[in-house]
Design an enzyme around this catalytic site. Sequence first.
Site, PDB file in Angstrom:
ATOM      1  N   TYR A 139       0.824  -1.213   0.000  1.00 12.97           N
ATOM      2  CA  TYR A 139       0.000   0.000   0.000  1.00 12.97           C
ATOM      3  C   TYR A 139       0.856   1.261   0.000  1.00 12.97           C
ATOM      4  O   TYR A 139       0.406   2.309  -0.446  1.00 12.97           O
ATOM      5  CB  TYR A 139      -0.881   0.034   1.253  1.00 12.97           C
ATOM      6  CG  TYR A 139      -2.226  -0.635   1.130  1.00 12.97           C
ATOM      7  CD1 TYR A 139      -2.332  -1.971   0.775  1.00 12.97           C
ATOM      8  CD2 TYR A 139      -3.393   0.077   1.388  1.00 12.97           C
ATOM      9  CE1 TYR A 139      -3.569  -2.579   0.680  1.00 12.97           C
ATOM     10  CE2 TYR A 139      -4.634  -0.528   1.303  1.00 12.97           C
ATOM     11  CZ  TYR A 139      -4.718  -1.857   0.948  1.00 12.97           C
ATOM     12  OH  TYR A 139      -5.945  -2.455   0.872  1.00 12.97           O
ATOM     13  N   LYS A 187       2.768 -15.269   2.615  1.00 16.73           N
ATOM     14  CA  LYS A 187       2.942 -16.038   1.371  1.00 16.73           C
ATOM     15  C   LYS A 187       4.430 -16.359   1.279  1.00 16.73           C
ATOM     16  O   LYS A 187       5.131 -15.988   0.323  1.00 16.73           O
ATOM     17  CB  LYS A 187       2.435 -15.206   0.181  1.00 16.73           C
ATOM     18  CG  LYS A 187       2.335 -15.973  -1.130  1.00 16.73           C
ATOM     19  CD  LYS A 187       1.189 -16.992  -1.159  1.00 16.73           C
ATOM     20  CE  LYS A 187       1.257 -17.830  -2.425  1.00 16.73           C
ATOM     21  NZ  LYS A 187       0.261 -18.915  -2.448  1.00 16.73           N
ATOM     22  N   ASP A 219      -3.495 -18.150   0.859  1.00 15.28           N
ATOM     23  CA  ASP A 219      -4.544 -18.846   0.096  1.00 15.28           C
ATOM     24  C   ASP A 219      -5.200 -19.922   0.957  1.00 15.28           C
ATOM     25  O   ASP A 219      -6.430 -20.085   0.967  1.00 15.28           O
ATOM     26  CB  ASP A 219      -3.993 -19.429  -1.222  1.00 15.28           C
ATOM     27  CG  ASP A 219      -2.703 -20.212  -1.047  1.00 15.28           C
ATOM     28  OD1 ASP A 219      -2.102 -20.183   0.047  1.00 15.28           O
ATOM     29  OD2 ASP A 219      -2.275 -20.870  -2.021  1.00 15.28           O
ATOM     30  N   ASP A 243      -6.469  -6.724   4.363  1.00 15.68           N
ATOM     31  CA  ASP A 243      -7.601  -6.065   3.702  1.00 15.68           C
ATOM     32  C   ASP A 243      -8.563  -7.120   3.168  1.00 15.68           C
ATOM     33  O   ASP A 243      -9.774  -7.071   3.403  1.00 15.68           O
ATOM     34  CB  ASP A 243      -7.067  -5.178   2.570  1.00 15.68           C
ATOM     35  CG  ASP A 243      -8.185  -4.474   1.831  1.00 15.68           C
ATOM     36  OD1 ASP A 243      -9.100  -3.947   2.500  1.00 15.68           O
ATOM     37  OD2 ASP A 243      -8.150  -4.464   0.586  1.00 15.68           O
ATOM     38  N   ASP A 247     -12.413  -8.576   4.991  1.00 19.53           N
ATOM     39  CA  ASP A 247     -13.718  -8.550   4.304  1.00 19.53           C
ATOM     40  C   ASP A 247     -14.342  -9.946   4.330  1.00 19.53           C
ATOM     41  O   ASP A 247     -15.539 -10.113   4.558  1.00 19.53           O
ATOM     42  CB  ASP A 247     -13.565  -8.133   2.827  1.00 19.53           C
ATOM     43  CG  ASP A 247     -13.763  -6.634   2.621  1.00 19.53           C
ATOM     44  OD1 ASP A 247     -13.502  -5.867   3.567  1.00 19.53           O
ATOM     45  OD2 ASP A 247     -14.155  -6.240   1.507  1.00 19.53           O
TER      46      ASP A 247
HETATM   47  C1  IPM Z   1     -10.346  -0.825   4.176  1.00 22.78           C
HETATM   48  C2  IPM Z   1     -10.574  -0.242   2.807  1.00 22.78           C
HETATM   49  C3  IPM Z   1      -9.382   0.628   2.434  1.00 22.78           C
HETATM   50  C4  IPM Z   1      -8.141  -0.251   2.480  1.00 22.78           C
HETATM   51  C5  IPM Z   1      -9.519   1.341   1.068  1.00 22.78           C
HETATM   52  C6  IPM Z   1     -10.744   2.215   1.018  1.00 22.78           C
HETATM   53  C7  IPM Z   1      -8.298   2.132   0.735  1.00 22.78           C
HETATM   54  O1  IPM Z   1     -10.786  -1.267   1.881  1.00 22.78           O
HETATM   55  O2  IPM Z   1     -10.234  -0.042   5.141  1.00 22.78           O
HETATM   56  O3  IPM Z   1     -10.288  -2.044   4.291  1.00 22.78           O
HETATM   57  O4  IPM Z   1      -7.855  -0.959   1.515  1.00 22.78           O
HETATM   58  O5  IPM Z   1      -7.461  -0.221   3.502  1.00 22.78           O
HETATM   59 MG    MG Z   2     -10.926  -3.184   2.767  1.00 24.24          MG
END
Ligand code: IPM
Ligand code: MG
Length: 360
Positions: A139, A187, A219, A243, A247
Amino acid sequence: MARPLVTVLPGDGIGPEVVEQAERVLRRVAPDVELVRRPIGGAALDEVGSPLPESTLAACRESDAVLLGAVGGPKWDNVQPVQLRPEIGGLLALRKGLGLSANIRPAKTYPALLAASPLKGDAGLVDLVVVRELTGGIYFGQPRERREQGRVAVDTCVYSVEEIESVAHVAFRMARQRRCLVTSVDKANVLETSRLWRETVERVAEEFPDVQLEHLLVDNCAMQLVRNPRRFDVIVTENLFGDVLSDEAAMLTGSLGMLPSASLRPNGGANPFGLYEPAHGSAPDIAGQNLANPIATILSAAMLLRLSLGRPDAADSIEKAVGRVLERGVRTRDLAADGEPYVGTAEMGNAVLREIAERG
Ligand code: IPM
Ligand code: MG
């Protein structure tokens, strides 16, 4: 603490709507806390020409904690240079500028929402925390550029021992408060940064003989999360993997709209300064329609009270109220089964406030 100061950054998309509900809840359970709004993201770019105005960053630095909605949206997807993009110049610059390298994302299923989990039966009763390194890795790698007349793109992934150590410490300390298992995700069969990650985490583990450490390739971890998420306690991983996996973990609990997060300085002491935000994004497709689920932001406000302001009672009352609202069957659209009725963003906020008023 005198009168605590919380800087509120509504941002873009559904950010302002969900933040408004969290502000109402904060005002109810902690009326003495001063809430001051500042612009960030695309909204700030439009207003003052920068996705992170100097005055916003300064206000955050002077406050006890920050509550953020979300940034970004299609309107700003082609902004040039990329440093002006809401995500890069706004959110990432804010995290970096405040030194918030440890991102805590707890994924815990509310029993009332078990039916909303994509997993069958009790398999969906998840209780894990993703500890994501937040200010390093790909990032933030330099160079990030286009070469050869724009036909080749470069991102670089860099990690130092210090960065890995500090987030690993956060994860091990957290595991001690929980079920004493750390899963470090990398990884290492391919990436040099991952081999350094693994060696460093192994070394940190020696300071925590009471905590069990295992390593998983990313993975495999993604697969295990779907197969048997209940085996996980604390997952520690680098920025990009965290990240993605957070999710995935969030969705296992029923909806991405439920997951709060805290971003902390790794050695912040008992009540560290922190940035609190829902783990979901700005969801531009449903923005401004009173459809977003405000619970992730409301629960982020609860984390803020508990961690940065040292007010566990206020945090408990929010979390319990959310649990009762869900048990009563109140659902936003993301949580409702096909054909089931649902309420809007503001109505979900009302329901939480009503529960707090009735039962404290
Ligand atoms: C998160 C979001 C952010 C990230 C984006 C919006 C830059 O997806 O906070 O998880 O990737 O960190
Ligand atoms: Mg995110």
